[in-house]
Design an enzyme around this catalytic site. Structure first.
Site, PDB file in Angstrom:
ATOM      1  N   ASP A  73     -39.433  60.683 -49.351  1.00  0.00           N
ATOM      2  CA  ASP A  73     -39.948  58.964 -48.944  1.00  0.00           C
ATOM      3  C   ASP A  73     -40.069  58.513 -50.531  1.00  0.00           C
ATOM      4  O   ASP A  73     -40.555  59.763 -51.367  1.00  0.00           O
ATOM      5  CB  ASP A  73     -40.633  59.478 -48.400  1.00  0.00           C
ATOM      6  CG  ASP A  73     -41.612  58.008 -47.565  1.00  0.00           C
ATOM      7  OD1 ASP A  73     -40.392  57.142 -47.499  1.00  0.00           O
ATOM      8  OD2 ASP A  73     -42.549  58.102 -48.219  1.00  0.00           O
ATOM      9  N   SER A  74     -39.702  58.035 -50.462  1.00  0.00           N
ATOM     10  CA  SER A  74     -40.171  57.382 -52.258  1.00  0.00           C
ATOM     11  C   SER A  74     -40.585  56.276 -52.974  1.00  0.00           C
ATOM     12  O   SER A  74     -40.764  55.208 -51.509  1.00  0.00           O
ATOM     13  CB  SER A  74     -38.988  57.574 -52.973  1.00  0.00           C
ATOM     14  OG  SER A  74     -38.767  57.032 -52.546  1.00  0.00           O
ATOM     15  N   GLY A 161     -33.978  48.513 -54.811  1.00  0.00           N
ATOM     16  CA  GLY A 161     -35.640  47.993 -54.190  1.00  0.00           C
ATOM     17  C   GLY A 161     -36.546  47.315 -55.441  1.00  0.00           C
ATOM     18  O   GLY A 161     -36.010  46.456 -55.761  1.00  0.00           O
ATOM     19  N   ASP A 163     -36.573  48.137 -59.140  1.00  0.00           N
ATOM     20  CA  ASP A 163     -36.177  48.690 -59.916  1.00  0.00           C
ATOM     21  C   ASP A 163     -36.008  47.666 -61.471  1.00  0.00           C
ATOM     22  O   ASP A 163     -36.367  47.814 -62.399  1.00  0.00           O
ATOM     23  CB  ASP A 163     -34.620  49.218 -59.652  1.00  0.00           C
ATOM     24  CG  ASP A 163     -34.505  50.801 -58.874  1.00  0.00           C
ATOM     25  OD1 ASP A 163     -35.598  51.034 -59.083  1.00  0.00           O
ATOM     26  OD2 ASP A 163     -33.835  51.420 -59.112  1.00  0.00           O
ATOM     27  N   HIS A 188     -37.683  59.055 -60.879  1.00  0.00           N
ATOM     28  CA  HIS A 188     -38.615  60.151 -60.395  1.00  0.00           C
ATOM     29  C   HIS A 188     -37.556  61.764 -58.534  1.00  0.00           C
ATOM     30  O   HIS A 188     -38.502  62.349 -58.858  1.00  0.00           O
ATOM     31  CB  HIS A 188     -39.405  59.555 -58.673  1.00  0.00           C
ATOM     32  CG  HIS A 188     -38.726  58.202 -58.287  1.00  0.00           C
ATOM     33  ND1 HIS A 188     -37.826  57.231 -59.337  1.00  0.00           N
ATOM     34  CD2 HIS A 188     -38.544  58.382 -57.110  1.00  0.00           C
ATOM     35  CE1 HIS A 188     -37.076  56.503 -58.634  1.00  0.00           C
ATOM     36  NE2 HIS A 188     -38.042  57.016 -57.192  1.00  0.00           N
TER      37      HIS A 188
END
Length: 200
Positions: A73-74, A161, A163, A188
Protein backbone atom coordinates in the site's frame (compact mmCIF):
# COMPACT_ATOMS: atom_id res chain seq x y z
CA UNK A 1 16.62 -19.80 13.47
CA UNK A 2 16.91 -18.82 9.81
CA UNK A 3 13.57 -18.04 8.14
CA UNK A 4 12.50 -20.61 5.54
CA UNK A 5 12.98 -19.25 2.04
CA UNK A 6 9.91 -18.67 -0.10
CA UNK A 7 9.68 -20.56 -3.42
CA UNK A 8 6.21 -19.42 -4.58
CA UNK A 9 4.63 -16.02 -4.04
CA UNK A 10 1.44 -14.22 -4.99
CA UNK A 11 1.77 -10.48 -5.69
CA UNK A 12 -1.42 -9.12 -4.15
CA UNK A 13 -2.39 -6.22 -6.39
CA UNK A 14 -4.66 -5.48 -9.33
CA UNK A 15 -2.56 -2.44 -10.24
CA UNK A 16 -0.44 -3.36 -13.27
CA UNK A 17 2.22 -0.75 -12.47
CA UNK A 18 2.71 -2.12 -8.93
CA UNK A 19 2.69 -5.69 -10.21
CA UNK A 20 5.46 -4.85 -12.69
CA UNK A 21 7.57 -3.06 -10.09
CA UNK A 22 7.24 -5.65 -7.30
CA UNK A 23 7.98 -8.43 -9.79
CA UNK A 24 11.19 -6.62 -10.81
CA UNK A 25 12.32 -6.55 -7.16
CA UNK A 26 11.76 -10.24 -6.46
CA UNK A 27 14.45 -12.93 -6.83
CA UNK A 28 14.25 -14.68 -10.19
CA UNK A 29 14.07 -18.18 -8.64
CA UNK A 30 10.66 -17.50 -7.04
CA UNK A 31 7.58 -18.67 -8.92
CA UNK A 32 5.31 -15.62 -9.18
CA UNK A 33 1.52 -15.58 -9.25
CA UNK A 34 -0.72 -12.58 -9.88
CA UNK A 35 -4.28 -11.99 -8.67
CA UNK A 36 -5.53 -12.68 -12.21
CA UNK A 37 -4.26 -16.28 -11.87
CA UNK A 38 -6.89 -16.75 -9.16
CA UNK A 39 -9.45 -14.30 -10.61
CA UNK A 40 -9.38 -12.22 -7.42
CA UNK A 41 -10.87 -8.78 -6.96
CA UNK A 42 -9.33 -6.39 -4.44
CA UNK A 43 -10.69 -6.13 -0.90
CA UNK A 44 -12.11 -2.96 0.62
CA UNK A 45 -9.24 -0.93 2.03
CA UNK A 46 -10.65 0.52 5.23
CA UNK A 47 -7.43 0.82 7.23
CA UNK A 48 -6.31 4.13 8.72
CA UNK A 49 -2.67 3.74 7.67
CA UNK A 50 -0.59 2.39 4.77
CA UNK A 51 0.51 -0.43 7.09
CA UNK A 52 -3.07 -1.46 7.89
CA UNK A 53 -4.16 -1.39 4.24
CA UNK A 54 -1.11 -3.38 3.15
CA UNK A 55 -1.97 -6.01 5.79
CA UNK A 56 -5.66 -6.12 4.74
CA UNK A 57 -4.69 -6.83 1.12
CA UNK A 58 -1.97 -9.38 1.90
CA UNK A 59 -4.21 -11.33 4.30
CA UNK A 60 -7.21 -11.24 1.95
CA UNK A 61 -5.32 -12.46 -1.12
CA UNK A 62 -3.40 -15.08 0.88
CA UNK A 63 -6.57 -16.56 2.42
CA UNK A 64 -8.40 -16.57 -0.92
CA UNK A 65 -5.55 -18.25 -2.81
CA UNK A 66 -3.90 -20.30 -0.02
CA UNK A 67 -0.59 -18.79 -1.16
CA UNK A 68 2.06 -16.71 0.60
CA UNK A 69 1.26 -13.18 -0.54
CA UNK A 70 3.14 -9.88 -0.76
CA UNK A 71 1.01 -6.73 -0.91
CA UNK A 72 1.88 -3.09 -1.08
CA UNK A 73 0.00 0.00 0.00
CA UNK A 74 1.63 3.19 -1.09
CA UNK A 75 0.94 6.81 -1.80
CA UNK A 76 2.06 10.40 -2.05
CA UNK A 77 2.23 12.76 0.93
CA UNK A 78 2.47 16.52 0.29
CA UNK A 79 3.58 18.52 3.32
CA UNK A 80 1.63 21.75 2.69
CA UNK A 81 -1.55 19.74 2.06
CA UNK A 82 -1.29 18.11 5.52
CA UNK A 83 0.20 14.98 3.93
CA UNK A 84 -2.68 14.54 1.50
CA UNK A 85 -3.53 12.56 -0.60
CA UNK A 86 -1.85 9.97 1.66
CA UNK A 87 -3.78 6.70 1.99
CA UNK A 88 -6.36 8.13 -0.42
CA UNK A 89 -3.80 8.53 -3.23
CA UNK A 90 -5.51 6.08 -5.60
CA UNK A 91 -9.00 7.24 -4.59
CA UNK A 92 -8.23 10.79 -5.73
CA UNK A 93 -8.37 9.31 -9.22
CA UNK A 94 -12.04 8.35 -8.82
CA UNK A 95 -13.62 4.96 -9.45
CA UNK A 96 -11.38 4.25 -12.45
CA UNK A 97 -8.12 5.23 -10.68
CA UNK A 98 -7.58 7.97 -13.28
CA UNK A 99 -4.27 9.51 -12.22
CA UNK A 100 -4.58 12.37 -14.74
CA UNK A 101 -7.61 13.36 -12.69
CA UNK A 102 -5.71 12.82 -9.42
CA UNK A 103 -2.79 14.99 -10.58
CA UNK A 104 -5.20 17.76 -11.61
CA UNK A 105 -6.69 17.56 -8.12
CA UNK A 106 -3.21 17.95 -6.56
CA UNK A 107 -2.51 21.04 -8.69
CA UNK A 108 -5.95 22.51 -7.91
CA UNK A 109 -5.47 22.04 -4.16
CA UNK A 110 -1.98 23.57 -4.31
CA UNK A 111 -3.32 26.54 -6.33
CA UNK A 112 -5.91 27.14 -3.61
CA UNK A 113 -3.63 26.58 -0.62
CA UNK A 114 -0.54 28.36 -1.95
CA UNK A 115 -0.99 30.65 -4.96
CA UNK A 116 2.35 30.94 -6.75
CA UNK A 117 3.44 27.49 -5.51
CA UNK A 118 4.95 26.68 -8.90
CA UNK A 119 7.88 28.99 -8.08
CA UNK A 120 8.47 27.39 -4.67
CA UNK A 121 9.77 24.07 -3.38
CA UNK A 122 6.80 21.94 -2.41
CA UNK A 123 8.12 19.13 -0.20
CA UNK A 124 6.63 15.69 -0.66
CA UNK A 125 7.42 12.05 -0.13
CA UNK A 126 6.29 8.69 -1.40
CA UNK A 127 5.64 6.05 1.24
CA UNK A 128 5.23 2.29 0.81
CA UNK A 129 4.14 -0.40 3.28
CA UNK A 130 4.93 -3.95 2.15
CA UNK A 131 3.41 -6.97 3.90
CA UNK A 132 4.25 -10.63 3.38
CA UNK A 133 1.43 -12.80 4.73
CA UNK A 134 1.61 -16.59 5.15
CA UNK A 135 -1.56 -18.76 5.07
CA UNK A 136 -0.62 -19.83 8.64
CA UNK A 137 -1.34 -16.27 9.82
CA UNK A 138 2.30 -15.21 10.18
CA UNK A 139 3.15 -11.85 8.59
CA UNK A 140 5.90 -9.27 8.28
CA UNK A 141 5.50 -5.60 7.32
CA UNK A 142 8.10 -2.99 6.37
CA UNK A 143 7.93 0.72 5.52
CA UNK A 144 9.96 2.61 2.92
CA UNK A 145 10.01 6.34 2.12
CA UNK A 146 11.63 8.54 -0.49
CA UNK A 147 11.70 12.33 -0.15
CA UNK A 148 11.54 14.97 -2.83
CA UNK A 149 9.33 17.71 -4.21
CA UNK A 150 6.37 18.30 -6.50
CA UNK A 151 7.11 19.25 -10.10
CA UNK A 152 5.32 22.40 -11.30
CA UNK A 153 4.32 20.55 -14.48
CA UNK A 154 3.42 16.98 -15.31
CA UNK A 155 6.47 15.45 -17.01
CA UNK A 156 7.31 12.00 -18.39
CA UNK A 157 5.35 8.96 -19.46
CA UNK A 158 7.32 6.27 -17.63
CA UNK A 159 6.13 4.83 -14.33
CA UNK A 160 2.55 5.18 -13.13
CA UNK A 161 0.35 7.04 -10.66
CA UNK A 162 1.85 10.31 -9.41
CA UNK A 163 5.31 9.55 -10.90
CA UNK A 164 5.07 12.40 -13.48
CA UNK A 165 4.87 15.06 -10.72
CA UNK A 166 7.36 13.74 -8.15
CA UNK A 167 11.03 14.78 -8.30
CA UNK A 168 13.22 12.78 -5.86
CA UNK A 169 15.99 14.53 -3.90
CA UNK A 170 19.15 14.95 -5.92
CA UNK A 171 17.37 14.78 -9.29
CA UNK A 172 15.97 17.30 -11.75
CA UNK A 173 13.76 14.67 -13.37
CA UNK A 174 10.41 13.31 -12.24
CA UNK A 175 9.86 9.60 -11.66
CA UNK A 176 7.90 9.76 -14.91
CA UNK A 177 11.12 10.71 -16.75
CA UNK A 178 13.52 8.32 -14.99
CA UNK A 179 14.15 4.92 -16.54
CA UNK A 180 12.21 2.23 -14.63
CA UNK A 181 15.41 0.22 -13.97
CA UNK A 182 16.90 3.24 -12.19
CA UNK A 183 13.68 4.12 -10.36
CA UNK A 184 13.30 0.55 -9.06
CA UNK A 185 16.67 0.91 -7.30
CA UNK A 186 15.90 4.09 -5.37
CA UNK A 187 12.19 4.44 -4.71
CA UNK A 188 9.97 3.87 -1.66
CA UNK A 189 9.01 0.34 -2.76
CA UNK A 190 12.67 -0.62 -3.10
CA UNK A 191 13.44 0.77 0.37
CA UNK A 192 10.58 -1.20 1.94
CA UNK A 193 11.68 -4.30 0.06
CA UNK A 194 15.26 -4.06 1.40
CA UNK A 195 13.89 -4.54 4.93
CA UNK A 196 11.81 -7.58 4.06
CA UNK A 197 13.90 -9.41 1.46
CA UNK A 198 15.60 -11.71 3.99
CA UNK A 199 12.44 -13.85 3.87
CA UNK A 200 12.87 -14.33 0.12
Amino acid sequence: MKPKKISELLIGTNNKGKLREIKALLPKNIKIFSTSDFNLKSPRENGKTFKENSFIKAKFFSKKSDQICISDDSGLEIKVLNNQPGIYSARWGGKNNDFDLAIKKVFKKLDKKMPGWRNKIIKANFICALTIYWPSGKYKTSIGKIYGRISNIKAGTKGFGYDPIFIPHGSKKTFGQILPKKKYKIDHRYKAFQKIKKFL
